[in-house]
Write a protein that holds these residues in place. Structure first.
Motif, mmCIF file in Angstrom:
data_model
loop_
_atom_site.group_PDB
_atom_site.id
_atom_site.type_symbol
_atom_site.label_atom_id
_atom_site.label_comp_id
_atom_site.label_asym_id
_atom_site.label_seq_id
_atom_site.Cartn_x
_atom_site.Cartn_y
_atom_site.Cartn_z
ATOM 1 N N TRP A 221 -46.699 10.994 -6.960
ATOM 2 C CA TRP A 221 -46.922 10.844 -5.518
ATOM 3 C C TRP A 221 -46.425 12.059 -4.728
ATOM 4 C CZ3 TRP A 221 -50.504 7.746 -4.408
ATOM 5 C CH2 TRP A 221 -50.664 6.513 -5.048
ATOM 6 N N LYS A 222 -45.417 12.729 -5.228
ATOM 7 C CA LYS A 222 -44.890 13.902 -4.528
ATOM 8 C C LYS A 222 -45.889 15.053 -4.491
ATOM 9 C CE LYS A 222 -42.571 15.753 -8.672
ATOM 10 N NZ LYS A 222 -41.256 16.059 -9.279
ATOM 11 N N HIS A 223 -46.911 14.980 -5.333
ATOM 12 C CA HIS A 223 -47.910 16.047 -5.378
ATOM 13 C C HIS A 223 -49.021 15.859 -4.359
ATOM 14 C CE1 HIS A 223 -46.500 16.325 -9.801
ATOM 15 N NE2 HIS A 223 -45.940 17.294 -9.102
ATOM 16 N N ILE A 224 -49.020 14.713 -3.670
ATOM 17 C CA ILE A 224 -50.091 14.427 -2.714
ATOM 18 C C ILE A 224 -49.574 14.551 -1.289
ATOM 19 C CG2 ILE A 224 -51.782 12.730 -1.918
ATOM 20 C CD1 ILE A 224 -51.720 11.500 -4.712
ATOM 21 N N ASN A 225 -50.221 15.405 -0.527
ATOM 22 C CA ASN A 225 -49.912 15.580 0.899
ATOM 23 C C ASN A 225 -50.948 14.780 1.682
ATOM 24 O OD1 ASN A 225 -49.755 16.445 3.583
ATOM 25 N ND2 ASN A 225 -49.170 18.537 3.017
ATOM 26 N N ILE A 231 -53.656 18.287 -2.619
ATOM 27 C CA ILE A 231 -53.036 17.872 -3.879
ATOM 28 C C ILE A 231 -52.549 19.121 -4.599
ATOM 29 C CG2 ILE A 231 -53.453 16.928 -6.192
ATOM 30 C CD1 ILE A 231 -55.312 14.904 -5.013
ATOM 31 N N THR A 232 -51.297 19.099 -5.015
ATOM 32 C CA THR A 232 -50.729 20.207 -5.782
ATOM 33 C C THR A 232 -50.767 19.853 -7.264
ATOM 34 O OG1 THR A 232 -49.268 20.866 -3.974
ATOM 35 C CG2 THR A 232 -48.674 21.616 -6.186
ATOM 36 N N ARG A 267 -57.988 8.866 1.912
ATOM 37 C CA ARG A 267 -57.814 7.488 2.386
ATOM 38 C C ARG A 267 -57.792 6.509 1.223
ATOM 39 N NH1 ARG A 267 -61.299 9.249 6.551
ATOM 40 N NH2 ARG A 267 -63.115 8.380 5.481
ATOM 41 N N LYS A 268 -58.631 6.727 0.242
ATOM 42 C CA LYS A 268 -58.674 5.834 -0.915
ATOM 43 C C LYS A 268 -57.389 5.971 -1.749
ATOM 44 C CE LYS A 268 -63.700 5.959 -0.898
ATOM 45 N NZ LYS A 268 -63.775 4.690 -0.161
ATOM 46 N N LEU A 269 -56.832 7.173 -1.821
ATOM 47 C CA LEU A 269 -55.551 7.362 -2.498
ATOM 48 C C LEU A 269 -54.434 6.639 -1.744
ATOM 49 C CD1 LEU A 269 -55.745 11.138 -3.537
ATOM 50 C CD2 LEU A 269 -55.436 9.196 -5.094
ATOM 51 N N ASN A 278 -45.108 1.152 -7.859
ATOM 52 C CA ASN A 278 -44.260 2.322 -8.079
ATOM 53 C C ASN A 278 -44.587 3.381 -7.030
ATOM 54 O OD1 ASN A 278 -43.120 1.447 -10.822
ATOM 55 N ND2 ASN A 278 -45.337 1.356 -11.161
ATOM 56 N N LYS A 279 -43.718 3.527 -6.058
ATOM 57 C CA LYS A 279 -44.002 4.406 -4.918
ATOM 58 C C LYS A 279 -42.981 5.524 -4.743
ATOM 59 C CE LYS A 279 -46.324 0.664 -2.423
ATOM 60 N NZ LYS A 279 -46.430 -0.100 -1.163
ATOM 61 N N GLU A 280 -42.106 5.694 -5.714
ATOM 62 C CA GLU A 280 -41.140 6.779 -5.618
ATOM 63 C C GLU A 280 -41.863 8.117 -5.754
ATOM 64 O OE1 GLU A 280 -37.933 6.408 -4.895
ATOM 65 O OE2 GLU A 280 -38.346 4.250 -4.738
ATOM 66 N N PRO A 281 -41.307 9.195 -5.177
ATOM 67 C CA PRO A 281 -41.964 10.507 -5.261
ATOM 68 C C PRO A 281 -42.288 10.925 -6.688
ATOM 69 C CG PRO A 281 -40.187 10.582 -3.668
ATOM 70 C CD PRO A 281 -40.092 9.238 -4.331
ATOM 71 N N ASP A 282 -41.414 10.561 -7.641
ATOM 72 C CA ASP A 282 -41.632 10.953 -9.034
ATOM 73 C C ASP A 282 -42.453 9.938 -9.824
ATOM 74 O OD1 ASP A 282 -40.294 13.375 -8.843
ATOM 75 O OD2 ASP A 282 -38.346 12.487 -9.329
ATOM 76 N N SER A 283 -42.873 8.862 -9.174
ATOM 77 C CA SER A 283 -43.689 7.852 -9.867
ATOM 78 C C SER A 283 -45.081 8.411 -10.134
ATOM 79 C CB SER A 283 -43.805 6.591 -9.018
ATOM 80 O OG SER A 283 -42.551 5.987 -8.822
ATOM 81 N N PHE A 284 -45.628 8.043 -11.286
ATOM 82 C CA PHE A 284 -46.987 8.472 -11.603
ATOM 83 C C PHE A 284 -47.980 7.730 -10.713
ATOM 84 C CE2 PHE A 284 -44.866 9.424 -15.696
ATOM 85 C CZ PHE A 284 -45.183 10.782 -15.761
ATOM 86 N N VAL A 285 -48.953 8.464 -10.181
ATOM 87 C CA VAL A 285 -49.973 7.845 -9.330
ATOM 88 C C VAL A 285 -50.741 6.804 -10.131
ATOM 89 C CG1 VAL A 285 -52.070 8.282 -7.985
ATOM 90 C CG2 VAL A 285 -50.151 9.927 -7.898
ATOM 91 N N PHE A 286 -51.090 7.144 -11.352
ATOM 92 C CA PHE A 286 -51.812 6.225 -12.239
ATOM 93 C C PHE A 286 -50.899 5.933 -13.424
ATOM 94 C CE2 PHE A 286 -54.869 9.079 -10.166
ATOM 95 C CZ PHE A 286 -55.520 8.153 -9.366
#
Length: 374
Positions: A221-225, A231-232, A267-269, A278-286
């Motif tokens: 999640w930290k990679h998504i602005n 997206i980084t 928006r869909k993300l 799992n919404k922590e910055p280091d949590s995997f998006v998927f």
């Protein structure tokens, strides 16, 4: 050393008797030689032979017996060095090649007992069983080349056999055209999004950005602005040993990049973020229970969509990336723009796809004047 004058058929001569040193088997090597014209000549010969013997250059040296390994022993020696030269994901593939296709047949064979006729039969069998069989047997060949370097064998048995030509696989569909892609997105947005929200979000993200599967699986999640729509991409997911996964660097230096993502996809993300546990910055998006998904999972989801709705037939996850590249170039994006966005290390990768498009356009252009006069 003992020196004495003896009587021979040709008259008197000097004889020398003594020990030159130890042989490889631990026994002392004794020599006795006569025919010298003087005591001094006999002594000089013996002393010179002792020096030669200690350097392994005397005619009296016995060669040490060769140490010859089995293929499995040779493999274990080779692996000690090789495993430090490649990524874990590559090592895992190579270990599978050996465990499935090489060691069961050759593991207990002493390397100097590899017969050309048996090796040829093995290669013929492998060619019939595996399309890209040469990738497997070349690792076996690395072991036999190593055996030559270590003086275990004089000749590499692979030079005495013929490598059968690899069978051609059925051509796979590499990409969708514009209409197929539009239909695919319509199915995702209209139907599949209600069935599996995570799979839907992942497949759509890859389809509209061309990200590599290993990149999207390593996304956190930290990679998504969300505010800026960026997206980084700075890491990837690798397949490790024993079926595990691990985070590794991106494929190349140019693969580390920041990409702009369309607002509807952002928006869909965001919707998926709201549903996620799992919404922590280091949590995997998927993820699967907070852990990264297995590398093959996205392809299974894509095949599920294809089978259920009849879209993206024959297209793999990499095919979605190829589709993005093709359609972006068709819509007027420059080769440099596409190369940068996708993180291609070499522009030739993008240019090869561009060449396919320009060839198609050229063929269509060739019919333009025919339409005027028909």
């Amino acid at each position: 050393m003992q020196l004495k004058e003896v009587q021979t058929k040709k008259g008197k001569a000097w004889e020398v008797v003594g020990y030159l040193g130890l042989q490889p088997n631990g026994k002392r090597k004794k020599v006795q030689k006569r025919g010298f014209t003087s005591r001094r000549e006999a002594s000089a010969w013996f002393n010179n032979e002792v020096t030669l013997f200690s350097n392994g250059q005397s005619q009296y040296n016995e060669k040490a017996p060769k140490t010859v390994f089995t293929v499995r022993e040779l493999y274990e020696m080779w692996l000690e060095t090789y495993q430090n030269t490649v990524e874990e994901s590559t090592l895992a593939k190579v270990l599978r090649h050996f465990s499935l296709h090489i060691l069961p047949r050759w593991g207990d064979t002493v390397v100097d007992q590899i017969k050309p006729v048996e090796l040829q039969e093995y290669l013929n069998t492998m060619q019939a069983k595996i399309l890209s069989y040469k990738k497997v047997v070349r690792y076996f060949n690395q072991l036999t080349k190593m055996a030559v370097k270590l003086d275990m064998i004089d000749v590499d048995p692979f030079i005495k056999v013929d490598m059968p030509r690899e069978r051609k696989s059925k051509p796979k569909k590499r990409a969708m055209d514009a209409q197929e892609f539009k239909r695919f997105i319509e199915v995702l947005d209209g139907q599949y999004c209600q069935i599996n929200k995570q799979a839907y979000t992942l497949l759509r993200l890859v389809a509209v950005t061309g990200m590599r599967t290993e990149e999207v699986l390593a996304l956190q999640w930290k990679h998504i602005n969300f505010d800026g729509g960026y997206i980084t991409i700075e890491q990837a997911l690798g397949r490790g040993l024993h079926g595990g996964t691990y985070i590794k660097a991106t494929k190349s230096e140019t693969s580390t990049r920041t990409i702009k993502v369309a607002s509807d996809m952002i928006r869909k993300l965001a919707q998926w973020y709201n549903l996620s546990k799992n919404k922590e910055p280091d949590s995997f998006v998927f993820n699967n229970n907070s852990k990264a998904l297995q590398v093959l999972r996205p392809n299974k989801w894509l095949h599920e969509v294809s089978d259920r709705y009849g879209v993206a037939n024959g297209v793999s996850m990499h095919g979605l990336r190829h589709t993005w590249t093709t359609l972006a170039l068709e819509q007027g994006a420059t080769v440099k723009q596409v190369q940068t966005y996708l993180g291609h290390a070499d522009a030739s990768i993008t240019l090869n796809i561009y060449a396919e498009i320009t060839k198609k356009a050229s063929e269509q252009t060739g019919e333009v004047l025919s339409n005027l006069i028909s």
